[in-house]
Structures are given as C-alpha cells and as structure tokens.
Write an enzyme that holds these catalytic residues in place. Structure first.
Site, PDB file in Angstrom:
ATOM      1  N   HIS A  61       7.814   4.019  -0.932  1.00 25.13           N
ATOM      2  CA  HIS A  61       6.367   3.636  -1.163  1.00 25.13           C
ATOM      3  C   HIS A  61       5.613   4.983  -1.574  1.00 25.13           C
ATOM      4  O   HIS A  61       5.526   5.973  -0.696  1.00 25.13           O
ATOM      5  CB  HIS A  61       5.750   2.990   0.063  1.00 25.13           C
ATOM      6  CG  HIS A  61       4.397   2.605  -0.018  1.00 25.13           C
ATOM      7  ND1 HIS A  61       3.356   3.338  -0.125  1.00 25.13           N
ATOM      8  CD2 HIS A  61       3.897   1.227  -0.396  1.00 25.13           C
ATOM      9  CE1 HIS A  61       2.248   2.766  -0.326  1.00 25.13           C
ATOM     10  NE2 HIS A  61       2.594   1.496  -0.356  1.00 25.13           N
TER      11      HIS A  61
ATOM     12  N   HIS B  15       3.204   1.981  -7.684  1.00 27.84           N
ATOM     13  CA  HIS B  15       3.353   2.874  -6.707  1.00 27.84           C
ATOM     14  C   HIS B  15       4.237   2.685  -5.813  1.00 27.84           C
ATOM     15  O   HIS B  15       4.752   3.498  -4.836  1.00 27.84           O
ATOM     16  CB  HIS B  15       2.012   2.854  -5.982  1.00 27.84           C
ATOM     17  CG  HIS B  15       1.823   1.760  -5.079  1.00 27.84           C
ATOM     18  ND1 HIS B  15       1.892   0.404  -5.559  1.00 27.84           N
ATOM     19  CD2 HIS B  15       1.649   1.686  -3.609  1.00 27.84           C
ATOM     20  CE1 HIS B  15       1.701  -0.505  -4.500  1.00 27.84           C
ATOM     21  NE2 HIS B  15       1.859   0.406  -3.203  1.00 27.84           N
TER      22      HIS B  15
END
Length: 522
Positions: free
Chosen positions: A444, A429
C-alpha cells in the site's frame, strides 16, 4: 488549458479529502467507543437498570459524552496537525467556544453580545464540526504568514497571542455562525431528500457505501453525520449501515463455500471485526476487490437494505460504526434489524447460491494449494519502520495484516516474490499478489493516497499477470505525492498471516529490492 484546470481542481479536492480524513482518523475510534457506551446507557435507562440521576449513570454518561461535547477542541488539535500548524493553539480556539462564560450566557437565554461594538450571535458550539474546520483553515494560513513576518526568537508566544486574539473573536463573529448555517443547511438537505424518497436515497447510499469506503470518500460523509447529531438524530449512517452487514453476509458465504483454507482464514479474519466493530477492511481488501461477483452481491444487498432503512426512516441517535454491537444506537431498533438483516441475508444467499468466483478469479486462486515457508524480499528501496509507527490505524494495529513499512527512497515497487498479481487497485496506489508459496502480500503506497485517484502512479502490470521476483510493478512520483500533502510510507503486509507460525520482519534498516524483508514460517 481545460485539462490543466481539471487537474488543479482534482488536486484541491483530494487535499480537502485528505485533511478531513486525517483530522477524523485519530479520534474515530474513541468516537465509536463513546457512542457504544452512550447506546448501552440508553438501553440501561429504558430497561430500568439505571436511574438517570444515579452517580453510576452520571459518571458513565460523562465518559460517553465528553468526546462529543468537546469535539471542537479535539478537532481544533487534529486539524492543525494535519495542516502543519500548532495543534495546541487550534485546541485553544476550539476550547474558547465552550468556555463557561459563553455557555452560561447561551443556557441563560442570552442570544447576543457585542465585541468592540460589533454584534455577536451566541450559540452552543458543543458537538459542532463545521465552525471549527473553517476557523482552523484560516488559522493555519495565518500561522504561515506569522512565521514569515515575526522575528523567530519571539514566535513562541507572539504567534499564539496574535492568533488567539484575532481568531477567537472572528470565530464568534463570522466563522461560527456561518459554519452552523452550512451544517444545518446540509443536514436539512439530506433530511429533505430522505423525506421525499427515503427508499431511493437509502438504495443509492446503501449500494454506494462500499465503494465510498474503498475510495476513502466516506470521510466526507461521516462529518455530516456527526454534525447532524448536534441537532438531533442522523439518517445518513442509518441508510448506509446495511452495506456493512451485506459485506459480512458475503464474507460468511465465502467462508462456508470455499474449500481453500487460506481464503477461509481470510474471510474469518474479516467477519469478527466487521461484526463487532464495523471495520470491514479485511473483507473488501481480501474478498470484494478480488472477486467481482462478491462485490456485485454487496452492492445489491446493500441497496436493498438501504432502501428498507430509508423507507423505514431509520436514524442514528449516537455516533457509532455500524456493527452488531451498535444496533441499539439506531431507531426504530426493530425496523433497523429488519433492514440490516435483509442486507445480511441477501448477501449470504447470493454468495451461497451463485458462488463468488469467475473463471478469471479461479485462474490465480487455484494455484494456492499449500502454504510453505519462504522469505520475501523488499518491494521498496528505502528504510524500514515498524507498522505500529504508521499513521493509519488499520495497518498500525495489524488489522489488515502483519508485516513492516518502508519509507521509500525510490519511486518503484518491485515484486517481492515469484507469483501472480491478484488485485491492482483502480487508483494504482496499492497492489496485492499471491506468491507461488501461498503468501498473500499487500503493498500500500502511502497513507490516504487513494484520494489521489491514480495521479502520480503508473502500473506496469495488470491483474492476473504472473511476475518474477524483482520485476517492477508500479512506478510513483515521491516528490509530487509529498507536495500534494501525503505521506509516502508504504506498508507491506501479509494478509493471510494466520496461516503462518511466525512472521519476522526487518525493522529500522536500509533495504534494497534484493534484500530479505519478511521471513514466513509455515
């Protein structure tokens, strides 16, 4: 068939974790601040600096106690907001548990009353967690039903009327007593395990706490600690606290040992907030996930310190985030200093004695010689938003780094500059890279998406790969991530921002992967 069931279970678990973390995240700062205030007042009373019946103490005690006493109201607001329901109705449900009519009965020794002939067991629900969580989960489902069957023009007052009329009695009759039993049962289980072998329980929790925090799973433990505090001191955070000091020790070791100015600056940026506030994200994002030996040191030091605290029976008396300032919230304080001091010392000594870099670490770190001015392009196609608008305090307050966020219109992450992939998170992620000009860039994808454990993400590169600007790094499924209940807004931050004279980002504009996004002046 079994694979499908497993996926469904994981999805349900990640949704629960996301709701828990999203419910506590908005108030964790005030919880920690109020806990520090309560700890300071305890010291003041013990040292005879204040009297418990003085006006000064009473006013400051009210300031420290309010968030904890009225916790069902605050959670009654934040949980529905996370579930997409009306937070003010949820707050009213939580507030109903704490009205003077009920509290006065409990304080007067009355343990039961009747509602339409049904017996209600009375209890003081101040500072509780589980009763309001159960009540609000039911309320969120009820509100969705009401929105489908109630005429739209009268929903504004009819839906709250029905919800309050049904949910408050049900909470007093069923959800409250059941939630109290759940909380007490979990607390008793933890106390039993720590009582049987505090050394073993502390070693496991102290060693694992860093991994739990990185994975976001600590949000499932923090509510247990807060629930324990409603009935007395909590042993959980007492056993976990040494892990934070182990991280700080390793970071100081890296700061002393490294000759790289950028890494030294990164370590320093994590030491101060970690020591004063217990927020060590800069340490584990910038150091522990980059240098594997450093992560091993933290596990060893955290396990040793946790074992000591567990065997000493260290407990937390007021909710705090473990840090140097929050030490007075733990007791026995002298033994707590021993456990956390040993964890700090072991982490520091291991780093200074054995170093923190492996050969593979050096292969990409040594390329950063001097920081140069550069402009990086957008790694995401979408619309830019200010970091301050991101629903994650670590990014919104520039704690991890400075930059910008993007609401993606396409599920791809492109390399924003020529450089090397320095960290690829196991859940895929998030990815960090170092540009050839020295910029350390963290991308992110989404908020709390670590809880998806890699679902809907596919990495096209691996750690230490050299990449060129415009290369596709990660692909992700926007729709499935959104359907799972997660925001996809993506922060792009420069983690070594202290190395630059100025950092300017493009905000509130549509961008492609070929557009300039952040201008860095060395």
């Amino acid at each position: 068939m079994s694979d499908q069931n497993t996926t469904q279970k994981e999805t349900g678990l990640t949704k629960v974790l996301n709701i828990i973390s999203g419910s506590f995240a908005p108030i964790i700062g005030v919880l920690a601040g109020a806990g520090l205030l309560k700890a300071a007042l305890s010291i003041s009373i013990s040292a005879d600096w204040l009297s418990s019946d003085s006006g000064t103490y009473i006013a400051l005690s009210a300031a420290g106690n309010s968030i904890f006493y009225f916790l069902p109201i605050f959670l009654g607001i934040t949980i529905p907001l996370k579930l997409g329901a009306n937070g003010y109705v949820g707050g009213a449900i939580g507030g109903a548990l704490l009205t003077p009519d009920i509290i006065n009965l409990v304080n007067g020794g009355v343990d039961s009353m009747h509602f339409l002939g049904l017996p209600i067991s009375l209890a003081n629900y101040s500072s509780t967690v589980f009763p309001i969580f159960i009540a609000i989960f039911v309320y969120a489902a009820l509100e969705k039903l009401l929105k489908r069957i109630i005429y739209k023009d009268i929903q504004m007052f009819i839906n709250p009327l029905i919800s309050l009329t049904l949910l408050v009695p049900l909470t007093l009759l069923v959800f409250g007593p059941f939630g109290t039993l759940v909380g007490e049962g979990l607390g008793s289980t933890i106390s039993f395990l720590s009582g049987r072998s505090g050394l073993l329980a502390g070693a496991v929790l102290g060693g694992a706490w860093t991994f739990l925090t990185i994975a976001g799973l600590h949000w499932t433990i923090i509510p247990l600690a807060i629930a324990n505090l409603a009935n007395g001191p909590d042993p959980i955070i007492g056993m976990a606290a040494p892990a934070v000091f182990a991280q700080i020790g390793v970071a100081i070791g890296v700061f002393i040992r490294t000759k790289d100015n950028a890494l030294r600056s990164l370590a320093a940026s994590g030491i101060l907030p970690g020591s004063l506030a217990g927020t060590t994200e800069a340490i584990y994002y910038g150091i522990l996930l980059r240098f594997r030996k450093a992560l091993v040191y933290v596990v060893i030091a955290g396990a040793i310190g946790g074992a000591l605290n567990g065997s000493f029976g260290i407990v937390m008396n007021d909710f705090v985030l473990p840090s140097a300032l929050s030490i007075p919230a733990f007791s026995p304080i002298g033994l707590h200093l021993v456990g956390t001091g040993v964890a700090f010392g072991v982490g520091l000594l291991l780093t200074l004695t054995f170093g923190f870099q492996t050969k593979s670490d050096a292969s990409y770190k040594d390329m950063v010689v001097t920081i140069k001015s550069e402009t990086i392009t957008s790694p995401i196609i979408g619309r830019t938003v200010s970091l301050s608008d991101v629903n994650e305090p670590l990014f919104a307050t520039n704690m991890v780094g400075r930059g910008v966020a993007i609401e993606p219109a396409e599920g791809k992450v492109y390399a924003p500059a020529d450089g090397v992939v320095t960290t690829l998170f196991p859940s895929q992620h998030a990815i960090a890279m170092t540009s050839n000009s020295g910029a350390e860039i963290l991308i992110h994808i989404g908020i709390d998406t670590v809880n998806l454990k890699g679902q809907y993400f596919r990495s096209l590169v691996k750690q230490e790969d050299k990449v060129e600007q415009g290369d596709v790094l990660i692909e992700f499924d926007i729709n499935r991530i959104t359907d799972a209940g997660y925001q996809t807004v993506t922060p792009i931050v420069i983690t070594n921002h202290e190395e630059y004279r100025s950092i300017n980002s493009i905000i509130d504009e549509d961008v492609t992967n070929e557009d300039d996004l952040i201008k860095l002046e060395a």
